[in-house]
Enzyme design. Sequence first.
Site, mmCIF file in Angstrom:
data_model
loop_
_atom_site.group_PDB
_atom_site.id
_atom_site.type_symbol
_atom_site.label_atom_id
_atom_site.label_comp_id
_atom_site.label_asym_id
_atom_site.label_seq_id
_atom_site.Cartn_x
_atom_site.Cartn_y
_atom_site.Cartn_z
ATOM 1 C CE LYS A 159 -4.260 1.450 2.418
ATOM 2 N NZ LYS A 159 -5.074 1.591 1.136
HETATM 3 N N1 PPE Z 1 -7.645 -2.450 -2.480
HETATM 4 C C1 PPE Z 1 -7.044 -1.083 -2.528
HETATM 5 C C2 PPE Z 1 -6.731 -0.701 -3.636
HETATM 6 C C3 PPE Z 1 -7.286 -0.390 -1.501
HETATM 7 O O1 PPE Z 1 -6.713 0.781 -1.507
HETATM 8 C C4 PPE Z 1 -7.980 -0.831 -0.200
HETATM 9 C C5 PPE Z 1 -8.169 0.176 0.931
HETATM 10 C C6 PPE Z 1 -8.480 -2.170 -0.348
HETATM 11 C C7 PPE Z 1 -8.245 -2.810 -1.363
HETATM 12 C C8 PPE Z 1 -9.245 -2.633 0.884
HETATM 13 O O2 PPE Z 1 -8.317 -3.152 1.931
HETATM 14 P P1 PPE Z 1 -8.684 -3.097 3.587
HETATM 15 O O3 PPE Z 1 -8.935 -1.519 3.784
HETATM 16 O O4 PPE Z 1 -7.567 -3.723 4.142
HETATM 17 O O5 PPE Z 1 -9.891 -3.860 3.410
HETATM 18 N N2 PPE Z 1 -8.513 1.475 0.694
HETATM 19 C C9 PPE Z 1 -7.959 2.301 1.703
HETATM 20 C C10 PPE Z 1 -7.870 3.930 1.135
HETATM 21 C C11 PPE Z 1 -9.050 4.647 0.841
HETATM 22 C C12 PPE Z 1 -8.722 6.022 0.426
HETATM 23 O O6 PPE Z 1 -9.430 6.623 -0.081
HETATM 24 O O7 PPE Z 1 -7.690 6.443 0.781
HETATM 25 C C13 PPE Z 1 -9.061 2.447 2.812
HETATM 26 O O8 PPE Z 1 -10.216 1.677 2.744
HETATM 27 O O9 PPE Z 1 -8.937 2.896 3.873
#
Ligand code: PPE
Length: 304
Positions: A159
């Site tokens: 990330k």
């Molecule tokens: N894929 C991506 C690309 C992603 O950024 C997130 C979280 C997820 C999947 C889901 O991951 P998880 O939160 O562990 O279930 N995206 C984060 C950032 C959003 C933003 O706009 O900044 C979030 O949900 O916090």
Amino acid sequence: MPIDKVDKIWMNGKLVNWDDAKVHVLSHALHYGSGVFEGIRAYETDKGTAVFRLTDHMQRLLNSAKIYLKNLPYSLDELVEAAKETVRVNNLRSCYIRPIAFRGYGEMGLNPLDAPIDIAIAVWSWGAYLGEDGLKNGISAMISSFQRIDPNALPPAAKATGQYINSILAKMEAIYGGFDEAIMLDSRGFVSEGSGENLFIVKGGVIYTPSTSASILEGITRDTVMKLARDMGLEVVERDLVRSDLFLADEIFCTGTAAEITPIREIDKREIGKPGEITKKLQEKFFAVVKGEEEKYSDWLEYV
Ligand code: PPE
């Protein structure tokens, strides 16, 4: 989305006033995207504010740093404690938590190895990411013309801040096209994920989601939903999906810390319909778990 300012931000080991949490314009990460970050939520429960799967999120931050050959100057336990402290001092009952570790000011050029590493943890109130109405009635999505980053270009398992330029291109295209969200395909042409969410479909009572080989971020909400669904006796299959699997799905929803569990009601103008039974059941269970109403999953709650 505008940010609701609070009192303090944790920065390099100290709590500083919100307005003083600043960086230099020549910070390495600003120029080259050399930061790693997390998104975490804390929820109000009967026993006080609890951060959902905080340790798992901080471990993923360390993993992202490892991929980018960054040694963070804080341990897992220290990061967990710092996040709790930041929530505590800002007196928020529920909030979003954003830790970020980035190459700071001092070195320019693509070799980042001598640039200092700064770490900050900020918290603020963040409501429904894709809107209250989206959470309840579902959102519209389009399949993006932008391809999801390939593991051999930028590892989706990390990330990292710079990687989000890919998500931003897809998101802007969706917004300009009149859709709420973008769904990207991987470099092989299989369904990957949303701009900031993982994706699930339901077909004939079975739940399907792209596997980690489809250029996804391995979401912690994705993992949560898979466990909850299996515990509810539902079958969950990780496998490659093509776009017609989406068009012909009985239900579609996306998951993420910010998005929680948001139903998708329409994709590329093909109607999926109102949030389905399985989506609604999982949403209900998920919100009960994060709010501490399910003893069975209390290990996931880390009280501040
Ligand atoms: N894929 C991506 C690309 C992603 O950024 C997130 C979280 C997820 C999947 C889901 O991951 P998880 O939160 O562990 O279930 N995206 C984060 C950032 C959003 C933003 O706009 O900044 C979030 O949900 O916090």
